[in-house]
Motif scaffolding. Structure first.
Motif, PDB file in Angstrom:
ATOM      1  N   PHE A  53       0.879  -1.166   0.000  1.00  0.00           N
ATOM      2  CA  PHE A  53       0.000   0.000   0.000  1.00  0.00           C
ATOM      3  C   PHE A  53       0.921   1.221   0.000  1.00  0.00           C
ATOM      4  N   SER A  54       1.061   1.824  -1.166  1.00  0.00           N
ATOM      5  CA  SER A  54       2.043   2.888  -1.362  1.00  0.00           C
ATOM      6  C   SER A  54       1.358   4.230  -1.579  1.00  0.00           C
ATOM      7  N   CYS A  55       2.141   5.278  -1.397  1.00  0.00           N
ATOM      8  CA  CYS A  55       1.650   6.638  -1.583  1.00  0.00           C
ATOM      9  C   CYS A  55       2.281   7.275  -2.803  1.00  0.00           C
ATOM     10  N   PHE A  56       1.733   8.396  -3.191  1.00  0.00           N
ATOM     11  CA  PHE A  56       2.407   9.258  -4.158  1.00  0.00           C
ATOM     12  C   PHE A  56       3.691   9.746  -3.503  1.00  0.00           C
ATOM     13  N   HIS A  57       4.832   9.451  -4.120  1.00  0.00           N
ATOM     14  CA  HIS A  57       6.133   9.773  -3.527  1.00  0.00           C
ATOM     15  C   HIS A  57       7.118   9.958  -4.673  1.00  0.00           C
ATOM     16  N   VAL A  87       8.811  14.809  -2.498  1.00  0.00           N
ATOM     17  CA  VAL A  87       7.421  15.254  -2.386  1.00  0.00           C
ATOM     18  C   VAL A  87       6.540  14.023  -2.244  1.00  0.00           C
ATOM     19  N   TYR A  88       5.555  14.082  -1.357  1.00  0.00           N
ATOM     20  CA  TYR A  88       4.682  12.928  -1.148  1.00  0.00           C
ATOM     21  C   TYR A  88       3.291  13.395  -0.739  1.00  0.00           C
ATOM     22  N   ALA A  89       2.345  12.453  -0.729  1.00  0.00           N
ATOM     23  CA  ALA A  89       0.979  12.718  -0.269  1.00  0.00           C
ATOM     24  C   ALA A  89       0.565  11.629   0.706  1.00  0.00           C
ATOM     25  N   GLU A  90      -0.137  12.006   1.746  1.00  0.00           N
ATOM     26  CA  GLU A  90      -0.650  11.030   2.718  1.00  0.00           C
ATOM     27  C   GLU A  90      -1.781  10.227   2.065  1.00  0.00           C
ATOM     28  N   ARG A  91      -1.987   9.001   2.579  1.00  0.00           N
ATOM     29  CA  ARG A  91      -3.009   8.148   1.956  1.00  0.00           C
ATOM     30  C   ARG A  91      -3.575   7.167   2.976  1.00  0.00           C
ATOM     31  N   SER A  92      -4.885   7.155   3.128  1.00  0.00           N
ATOM     32  CA  SER A  92      -5.569   6.239   4.039  1.00  0.00           C
ATOM     33  C   SER A  92      -6.118   5.034   3.279  1.00  0.00           C
ATOM     34  N   ALA A  93      -5.826   3.833   3.785  1.00  0.00           N
ATOM     35  CA  ALA A  93      -6.410   2.615   3.215  1.00  0.00           C
ATOM     36  C   ALA A  93      -7.860   2.470   3.635  1.00  0.00           C
ATOM     37  N   ARG A 143     -10.022   4.674   3.927  1.00  0.00           N
ATOM     38  CA  ARG A 143     -10.888   5.531   3.100  1.00  0.00           C
ATOM     39  C   ARG A 143     -10.787   5.193   1.622  1.00  0.00           C
ATOM     40  N   PHE A 144      -9.911   4.225   1.259  1.00  0.00           N
ATOM     41  CA  PHE A 144      -9.631   3.918  -0.143  1.00  0.00           C
ATOM     42  C   PHE A 144      -9.166   5.169  -0.894  1.00  0.00           C
ATOM     43  N   ASP A 145      -8.295   5.922  -0.244  1.00  0.00           N
ATOM     44  CA  ASP A 145      -7.750   7.111  -0.897  1.00  0.00           C
ATOM     45  C   ASP A 145      -7.012   6.720  -2.176  1.00  0.00           C
ATOM     46  N   PRO A 146      -7.094   7.564  -3.201  1.00  0.00           N
ATOM     47  CA  PRO A 146      -6.305   7.323  -4.412  1.00  0.00           C
ATOM     48  C   PRO A 146      -4.833   7.627  -4.150  1.00  0.00           C
ATOM     49  N   VAL A 147      -3.976   7.200  -5.069  1.00  0.00           N
ATOM     50  CA  VAL A 147      -2.552   7.495  -4.930  1.00  0.00           C
ATOM     51  C   VAL A 147      -2.315   8.994  -5.036  1.00  0.00           C
ATOM     52  N   GLU A 148      -2.987   9.641  -5.979  1.00  0.00           N
ATOM     53  CA  GLU A 148      -2.869  11.089  -6.144  1.00  0.00           C
ATOM     54  C   GLU A 148      -4.106  11.760  -5.580  1.00  0.00           C
ATOM     55  N   ALA A 149      -3.888  12.732  -4.703  1.00  0.00           N
ATOM     56  CA  ALA A 149      -4.995  13.443  -4.070  1.00  0.00           C
ATOM     57  C   ALA A 149      -5.890  14.076  -5.117  1.00  0.00           C
ATOM     58  N   PHE A 176       2.528  -0.951   4.533  1.00  0.00           N
ATOM     59  CA  PHE A 176       2.198   0.423   4.163  1.00  0.00           C
ATOM     60  C   PHE A 176       3.530   1.164   4.143  1.00  0.00           C
ATOM     61  N   THR A 177       3.942   1.648   2.983  1.00  0.00           N
ATOM     62  CA  THR A 177       5.230   2.337   2.908  1.00  0.00           C
ATOM     63  C   THR A 177       5.130   3.721   3.559  1.00  0.00           C
ATOM     64  N   ARG A 178       6.264   4.209   4.016  1.00  0.00           N
ATOM     65  CA  ARG A 178       6.320   5.568   4.541  1.00  0.00           C
ATOM     66  C   ARG A 178       7.060   6.468   3.553  1.00  0.00           C
ATOM     67  N   PRO A 179       6.920   7.779   3.627  1.00  0.00           N
ATOM     68  CA  PRO A 179       6.211   8.541   4.648  1.00  0.00           C
ATOM     69  C   PRO A 179       4.695   8.499   4.434  1.00  0.00           C
ATOM     70  N   ASN A 180       3.970   8.277   5.521  1.00  0.00           N
ATOM     71  CA  ASN A 180       2.512   8.239   5.468  1.00  0.00           C
ATOM     72  C   ASN A 180       1.996   8.158   6.890  1.00  0.00           C
ATOM     73  N   ARG A 181       1.332   9.179   7.337  1.00  0.00           N
ATOM     74  CA  ARG A 181       0.821   9.198   8.708  1.00  0.00           C
ATOM     75  C   ARG A 181      -0.183   8.079   8.961  1.00  0.00           C
ATOM     76  N   PHE A 182      -0.771   7.531   7.885  1.00  0.00           N
ATOM     77  CA  PHE A 182      -1.810   6.521   8.024  1.00  0.00           C
ATOM     78  C   PHE A 182      -1.253   5.107   8.224  1.00  0.00           C
ATOM     79  N   ARG A 183       0.060   4.977   8.402  1.00  0.00           N
ATOM     80  CA  ARG A 183       0.615   3.645   8.680  1.00  0.00           C
ATOM     81  C   ARG A 183       0.011   3.034   9.947  1.00  0.00           C
TER      82      ARG A 183
END
Length: 727
Positions: free
Chosen positions: A358-362, A376-382, A384-390, A417-424
């Protein structure tokens, strides 16, 4: 020169602003609590899950596969593996390996996947690396931990120009696909397994071929004829010509001649076709255009890949290996069309393996394997089924979604869940709960790359570090939930039969694994009791119950989704067991099972949550609170249970600034130690008074909170031992 009153006023304002900014920075830094536990002395604590494992791995015989489950062969009892990729490659000393094993067993781990080459860059066996694998198996065995050996990955090998058994390489390319068709390479590869399995250990004198603690041999890691790496740019001319000759022989055997095949295909020649040899069309064309030539190509590649796995398995058996064998674990260029062919080739093994992150935009220099200042990265919640790109539609795909194939056990041997991501913070309970619901057989977290609680500061950091409070810190409750089945397996909600003929006709599957399915396409999913093979099934069914795929001689789809189990309008999914409720609108997972109760995600949105034996509330917009039985009994009858809580984790000194398109730019990756956002909330027990003891990160008593029916969660405390006294 003297300052004017205006200059003095300006200077005072600047100084005040600097003081204010410094105060804000200091205040924010103080909001986060350092997480820096002392070394564990492994004294007996309530947090220690070592007793879940056997006295030694293999005590009840080798692990076998039967009726879709892993079992202990001597007892027949089923076993699930809560596992890690590790131990850290830096740990070589046998005594230190045993300490690492003790630490893992304490947190509920019963399998490690040792993932590394046992060969040198000239293709010769590396005796030192062979001995290291033996040392790992023997150390893990003492703590009841099994080992899976993964010894070949094309990215570990850059064949040099002087290797006559791999002609055409120059030391700069990896040998993608070559192992599956080059017989001289296969002969060299077999020597690696021969050395690993038949070399006596330097300390024990025992051979791994006779060791039941070696649970599995993995034939190859992340390579396939059906993935994007299979292309003419990756394969040198001598190797590609070899494969094309094999393809041509196959085609001539089927159609009589090259010209007859071209006529049958109604196809003009492709770039690499000659009068004596046929080339390959790109995978995109094969998966999307599906011409007669493409169908023959897919059939040839499937047969060749399957033959390689069959012959490699036979060689391991010839050596006397009695453990399990798995083929590979990779994705394909098309989950819908080529994905089921990949899985079909794996069925010659004892179980079906896969990888998924489960990776983020990074983005940034070397962002695929590192975290650096300036990225540059974006946070992502699993949840909420957030998309990779906000800003994009919700994306309904997650590695925990796990169909079983042909009644074989299922493993995911790399996931996180890869970091950086507060939703880990969502990850461990998410994997545990839905892994248990789908009756998955092994979840192997990536990667246990350090045995201490470090953020691993350098000028870069790894995105997979597992030894963090939000990940490894939540292992105790997660391991109990998953390994003991405290969340029940769900009912069978989807059964898909796929015919080999139609798969080779490139008609694909209605239940593709790892295929992204967004919110816009979800509205086109038919809501019928019986599906059709041509329909794409709702991926949310994996959050309702179990699913099965069978390779047969017919096509058939059976759906058994209870009414209102998936509510797209309210954005909620309820399991057939009634124990799990996913609210992907608010981003929460609620667990309400007899022996485990709690929630993870946006706790604030839940208000005062009433569950079977507890009620909880918290103003955290991201955290987890879970109560789990330590004696296996329902909470209403349990005499001892664990309260485990978690908030967000962060590197000390981590700093970001807003960037474009709802992303963040890293201005400082920070340093040790980890830090935690202060935990807050209240947990109440119904109908009991309980002796509550706050525990430190190693499980030792920290504070006696006395006899109470309510816990005010402490800002930096992750665990509480509760001993009940019934009213």
């Amino acid at each position: 020169m003297d300052e004017t009153p205006a200059l003095r006023k300006s200077s005072r304002m600047k100084l005040s602003l600097i003081v204010l900014l410094a105060t804000c920075v200091l205040s924010r830094a103080q909001e986060w609590i350092p997480f820096d536990p002392p070394a564990d002395d492994f004294a007996e604590t309530a947090l220690d899950l070592r007793s879940l494992n056997e006295k030694f791995a293999g005590e009840n015989g080798p692990i076998a596969a039967r009726h879709g489950k892993f079992i202990h062969s001597a007892s027949g009892n089923p076993v699930r593996f809560w596992a890690v990729n590790g131990p850290p490659s830096s740990v070589k000393d046998p005594a230190e390996l045993r300490r690492v094993a003790r630490s893992l067993a304490k947190r509920g781990v019963n399998l490690v996947r040792i993932h590394g080459a046992v060969f040198k860059q000239d293709g010769e066996v590396d005796p030192e690396k062979v001995q290291h694998v033996i040392d790992v198996v023997e150390a893990m065995k003492t703590e009841g931990i099994y080992t899976l050996a993964s010894i070949y990955f094309p990215l570990w090998f850059r064949p040099k120009a002087d290797l006559d058994w791999l002609a055409g390489y120059d030391g700069n390319k990896h040998p993608f696909a070559a192992l599956m068709f080059n017989q001289e390479f296969q002969a060299r590869y077999r020597k690696w397994w021969d050395a690993l399995l038949t070399t006596p250990g330097a300390r024990s004198g025992k051979k791994l071929v006779d060791e039941p603690a070696l649970m599995c041999a993995e034939i190859q890691n992340e390579d396939s004829f059906f993935f994007w790496t299979f292309n003419e740019q990756n394969i040198p001319e001598p190797q590609l010509a070899m494969l094309e000759r094999q393809f041509t022989e196959w085609v001539v055997a089927k159609h009589g001649s090259i010209s007859a095949a071209l006529a049958k295909w109604n196809s003009s020649k492709v770039k690499r076709d000659t009068s004596e040899r046929l080339g390959f069309r790109p995978l995109w064309n094969i998966a999307n255009e599906r011409t007669a030539r493409d169908k023959d190509t897919a059939e040839f590649l499937l047969e060749l890949q399957t033959r390689f796995y069959t012959e490699a398995s036979a060689y391991l058996r010839k050596l006397g290996f009695k453990g399990l064998i798995t083929a590979s674990n990779w994705a394909t260029a098309s989950p819908e069309v080529l994905g089921p062919l990949e899985k079909l080739s794996y069925t010659v093994g004892d179980f079906i393996d896969r990888h998924g992150y489960f990776s983020c935009f990074h983005k940034g220099d070397n962002a695929e394997w590192s975290i650096r200042d300036g990225h540059v990265y974006a946070e992502r919640s699993a949840l909420r089924f957030d998309p990779v790109e906000a800003g994009k539609p919700k994306l309904f795909v997650h590695p925990v979604m796990d169909p079983h194939y042909n009644d074989k056990p299922s493993m995911i041997s790399e996931t996180t869940f890869t970091r950086p991501n507060r939703f880990r913070v969502e990850a461990p309970l998410y994997y545990a709960a839905y892994g248990a619901l789908q009756d998955s057989d092994a979840i192997v977290h990536f990667a246990f790359d350090g045995a201490g609680w470090q953020v691993k500061p350098n000028f870069w950091m790894q995105p997979w570090t597992l030894m963090s409070p939000a990940m490894m810190g939540q292992f105790p409750a997660a391991a109990l939930i998953y390994r003991q089945g405290l969340v029940k397996a769900g009912d069978l909600v989807a059964k898909v039969a796929l015919s080999r003929k139609d798969l080779l006709d490139l008609k694909g599957t209605p239940l593709p694994q790892d295929a992204a399915f967004d919110e816009l396409r979800l509205k086109d999913v038919p809501e019928t009791a019986q599906g059709r093979v041509g329909d794409r099934l709702d991926p949310l069914l994996h959050y309702v119950g179990r699913s099965e795929v069978w390779f047969t001689n017919e096509n058939k789809v059976e759906l058994h989704l209870p009414s209102r189990s998936i509510n797209h309008q309210r954005k909620q999914v309820r399991s057939t067991t009634g124990e799990l409720l996913l609210d992907y609108g608010n981003g929460t997972l609620t667990i309400n099972a007899p022996a485990v109760q709690g929630a993870v995600g946006n706790l604030r949105s839940l208000g005062e949550l009433q569950l079977g034996e507890i009620e909880l509330e918290s103003d955290l917009d991201l955290g987890s609170i879970v109560v789990v039985s330590l004696d296996g009994k329902p909470l209403k009858d349990s005499s001892r249970f664990l309260v485990q809580v978690m908030s967000e984790e962060q590197n000390s000194g981590w700093q970001t600034t807003p960037a474009e398109k709802q992303t963040l730019r890293i201005t400082s990756i920070g340093r040790d130690p980890w830090s935690l956002k202060p935990i807050s909330g209240t947990l109440r027990f119904k109908n009991i008074n309980a002796k509550v003891t706050a525990l430190d990160p190693n499980g030792k008593p920290l504070t006696d909170l006395g006899l109470t029916s309510e816990i005010k969660l402490q800002p930096g405390t992750l665990y509480y031992l509760v001993t009940t006294q019934r009213s």
